[in-house]
Structure formats: C-alpha cells, structure tokens
Design a protein around this motif. Sequence first.
Motif, mmCIF file in Angstrom:
data_model
loop_
_atom_site.group_PDB
_atom_site.id
_atom_site.type_symbol
_atom_site.label_atom_id
_atom_site.label_comp_id
_atom_site.label_asym_id
_atom_site.label_seq_id
_atom_site.Cartn_x
_atom_site.Cartn_y
_atom_site.Cartn_z
ATOM 1 N N ILE A 151 -3.112 13.142 3.755
ATOM 2 C CA ILE A 151 -3.047 13.643 5.129
ATOM 3 C C ILE A 151 -4.420 13.554 5.784
ATOM 4 N N ARG A 152 -4.511 12.668 6.760
ATOM 5 C CA ARG A 152 -5.743 12.414 7.525
ATOM 6 C C ARG A 152 -6.912 12.025 6.612
ATOM 7 N N GLU A 153 -6.633 11.240 5.587
ATOM 8 C CA GLU A 153 -7.676 10.782 4.676
ATOM 9 C C GLU A 153 -7.710 9.270 4.519
ATOM 10 N N TYR A 154 -6.622 8.598 4.799
ATOM 11 C CA TYR A 154 -6.529 7.158 4.545
ATOM 12 C C TYR A 154 -7.611 6.390 5.301
ATOM 13 N N HIS A 155 -7.973 6.862 6.485
ATOM 14 C CA HIS A 155 -8.969 6.172 7.311
ATOM 15 C C HIS A 155 -10.363 6.177 6.685
ATOM 16 N N ASN A 156 -10.571 7.020 5.700
ATOM 17 C CA ASN A 156 -11.906 7.173 5.105
ATOM 18 C C ASN A 156 -12.247 6.108 4.064
ATOM 19 N N PHE A 157 -11.391 5.094 3.902
ATOM 20 C CA PHE A 157 -11.612 4.098 2.856
ATOM 21 C C PHE A 157 -11.624 2.688 3.431
ATOM 22 N N ASN A 158 -12.398 1.809 2.765
ATOM 23 C CA ASN A 158 -12.333 0.398 3.131
ATOM 24 C C ASN A 158 -11.098 -0.217 2.485
ATOM 25 N N LEU A 159 -10.837 -1.474 2.817
ATOM 26 C CA LEU A 159 -9.597 -2.105 2.354
ATOM 27 C C LEU A 159 -9.539 -2.198 0.828
ATOM 28 N N GLU A 160 -10.665 -2.480 0.199
ATOM 29 C CA GLU A 160 -10.684 -2.579 -1.261
ATOM 30 C C GLU A 160 -10.252 -1.258 -1.895
ATOM 31 N N ASP A 161 -10.790 -0.152 -1.382
ATOM 32 C CA ASP A 161 -10.449 1.143 -1.963
ATOM 33 C C ASP A 161 -9.042 1.598 -1.572
ATOM 34 N N LYS A 162 -8.584 1.230 -0.394
ATOM 35 C CA LYS A 162 -7.196 1.529 -0.027
ATOM 36 C C LYS A 162 -6.237 0.838 -0.996
ATOM 37 N N THR A 163 -6.572 -0.396 -1.335
ATOM 38 C CA THR A 163 -5.740 -1.142 -2.285
ATOM 39 C C THR A 163 -5.706 -0.446 -3.642
ATOM 40 N N LYS A 164 -6.864 0.026 -4.104
ATOM 41 C CA LYS A 164 -6.930 0.764 -5.372
ATOM 42 C C LYS A 164 -6.131 2.064 -5.294
ATOM 43 N N LEU A 165 -6.275 2.774 -4.177
ATOM 44 C CA LEU A 165 -5.569 4.043 -4.001
ATOM 45 C C LEU A 165 -4.057 3.830 -3.990
ATOM 46 N N ASN A 166 -3.601 2.829 -3.258
ATOM 47 C CA ASN A 166 -2.163 2.586 -3.169
ATOM 48 C C ASN A 166 -1.568 2.188 -4.518
ATOM 49 N N LEU A 207 1.728 -2.441 6.122
ATOM 50 C CA LEU A 207 1.591 -3.691 5.373
ATOM 51 C C LEU A 207 0.797 -3.492 4.083
ATOM 52 N N GLU A 208 -0.266 -2.667 4.149
ATOM 53 C CA GLU A 208 -1.095 -2.421 2.964
ATOM 54 C C GLU A 208 -0.318 -1.682 1.888
ATOM 55 N N VAL A 209 0.463 -0.696 2.301
ATOM 56 C CA VAL A 209 1.214 0.106 1.333
ATOM 57 C C VAL A 209 2.395 -0.694 0.779
ATOM 58 N N GLN A 210 3.027 -1.480 1.627
ATOM 59 C CA GLN A 210 4.105 -2.337 1.134
ATOM 60 C C GLN A 210 3.595 -3.349 0.108
ATOM 61 N N ALA A 211 2.359 -3.810 0.301
ATOM 62 C CA ALA A 211 1.783 -4.774 -0.640
ATOM 63 C C ALA A 211 1.634 -4.186 -2.036
ATOM 64 N N ALA A 212 1.578 -2.854 -2.132
ATOM 65 C CA ALA A 212 1.486 -2.192 -3.439
ATOM 66 C C ALA A 212 2.845 -2.014 -4.093
ATOM 67 N N GLY A 213 3.923 -2.371 -3.371
ATOM 68 C CA GLY A 213 5.262 -2.270 -3.943
ATOM 69 C C GLY A 213 6.152 -1.230 -3.305
ATOM 70 N N PHE A 214 5.618 -0.462 -2.352
ATOM 71 C CA PHE A 214 6.396 0.592 -1.707
ATOM 72 C C PHE A 214 7.322 0.037 -0.621
ATOM 73 N N VAL A 215 8.337 0.833 -0.293
ATOM 74 C CA VAL A 215 9.256 0.535 0.802
ATOM 75 C C VAL A 215 9.114 1.636 1.850
ATOM 76 N N LEU A 216 8.959 1.252 3.116
ATOM 77 C CA LEU A 216 8.896 2.247 4.177
ATOM 78 C C LEU A 216 10.269 2.859 4.377
ATOM 79 N N GLU A 217 10.364 4.173 4.189
ATOM 80 C CA GLU A 217 11.655 4.848 4.340
ATOM 81 C C GLU A 217 11.863 5.350 5.763
ATOM 82 N N LYS A 218 10.828 5.982 6.350
ATOM 83 C CA LYS A 218 10.977 6.528 7.699
ATOM 84 C C LYS A 218 9.608 6.836 8.293
#
Length: 254
Positions: A151-166, A207-218
């Motif tokens: 919650i209000r934290e995703y913006h605090n990371f670069n793309l490399e770390d977002k990929t690791k987090l996801n 798109l970033e979260v889907q790339a990790a294997g997730f499906v957007l539900e809502k």
Amino acid sequence: MNKTLIASLLVTATSLCTFSSIAALTPFQKDVLKVMKMEHRTEADKERDDNRVPYQALAFFGLEKDMKVIEFAPGNGWYSKILAPLLKDDGELHLAYKKEWLEGMNDTLAIDVMSKAKKLPIELDWNPEARSYKLGTIDFGMTDADMMLSIREYHNFNLEDKTKLNKATFDALKPGGTYVIVDHSRRHMMPETDEMRRREDPIDVILEVQAAGFVLEKSSKMFYRPDDELRYEVGRKSVTGNTDRFTLVFKKPK
C-alpha cells in the motif's frame, strides 16, 4: 416551514442515512469499524480514516479474518493497527520490513491487540541519493500466504527491484493467493520527472505484475480524487493527504 422543524428533519434524515449505511455493512466491515475505534489507534491515525476508508478498502481487497497476510513495508503501522486485531484470533499478520525498522515498531507491537503480529525481516534499505528503497535478496520464507498488501510503497522501487518484489510475492503466495497494490496515480505514459517520482502509471504496474505470473482480478476507483490533477509531487500541499490512488487486485493462478 419554520427553521426549527427544518433542522429537526435534517437531523432525522441524517440519522436515518447513517443507520441505513451501517445496516448495509457486512459483518466483516462492522468488525473493521470496531477496530478503528480501539484505543491503540492515535488521533492522528483516526484523522486519516475518511480518506482511506479501511472498512471499504479491506473488504474490496478480499481480506478475511482467517487469512495469512504479509504487509509489505508497513511504515509507521497505520494499516498494521487495523490488520493485527482483525487477524489476531484466526489469522496471521507478517510485517515485512528491514530488521532495524521493525524494532522501531516494538512499542506498538507490545500492545495486546497487536501482540500476535509477526516480524518478517527482509533485506531492504533506503537510498537517500535516489530517494528510493533498495531490495537485497528477498525471500518471504513461506509459500502459503493468502494475501500480500503493498500500500503506497510500489513507487519506491526501480524496475529491477519491482521485478524482484513481484517474483518473491508470487513465490510466497499459495495458488489462488491475492496480491494487492494501492499507489498514487500517474497519467498514462507521463514521462519520469521529479514531480512524478512518487506516482505510478497503473498500466505499467499491471504489465509488470502480470510478467511475474499474476492475473489481474479487479480494480477500483474508490480513491479517485477529481481535484488531484496528477501534475504535482504527492507531498505538495495542494494534494498531500488527498492524492488520486489506484487499487489493483491480482491473483496467483491455481
């Protein structure tokens, strides 16, 4: 019609609307409202309730009281103070944060209604020059979590770390588990600037979260704010505390 009667009718109408709204709440939402009134929450916490409407948000996320939940980067514990009492009896709350920052929550976690929350130290640090978090090797140490909240934290990371987090989130959740991201909105394809540094383009996030294997539900517009023009840094006085935020709920496929 005299002013006294008009005032009386307004009070009655307001009372009926309030009663109707409360009566329409689910049992879970009523439980959240009870927690919101608890003494361990400060006046500063409660002042943010109208803007964050946790009894609506948590219900939309799909939270249930018997879930195993990871709260990522809980900050000062605003959400933790609501989540911990809700999950205390039948669920689990794991607070994923840097070890030293978790120690800063000791007084809060010593309160009885907070005492079942579990510290989950991760390799996380703050880069003051980049004004962003830096993730190390990240492993949440579980594969059966029901929900991850960011919650209000995703913006605090670069793309490399977002990929690791996801990826780490995908690994930590059980099949069918839920990944929730709420963050400050950026207009689609808005270029990176200092003003935009704490805003996220929700299309990019999807798109970033889907790339990790997730499906957007809502998704939800519950935090839509028409007076946030999406032009300014979220700390500016014209929007601080009232930013437009998107809410995305993803699922790990079964």
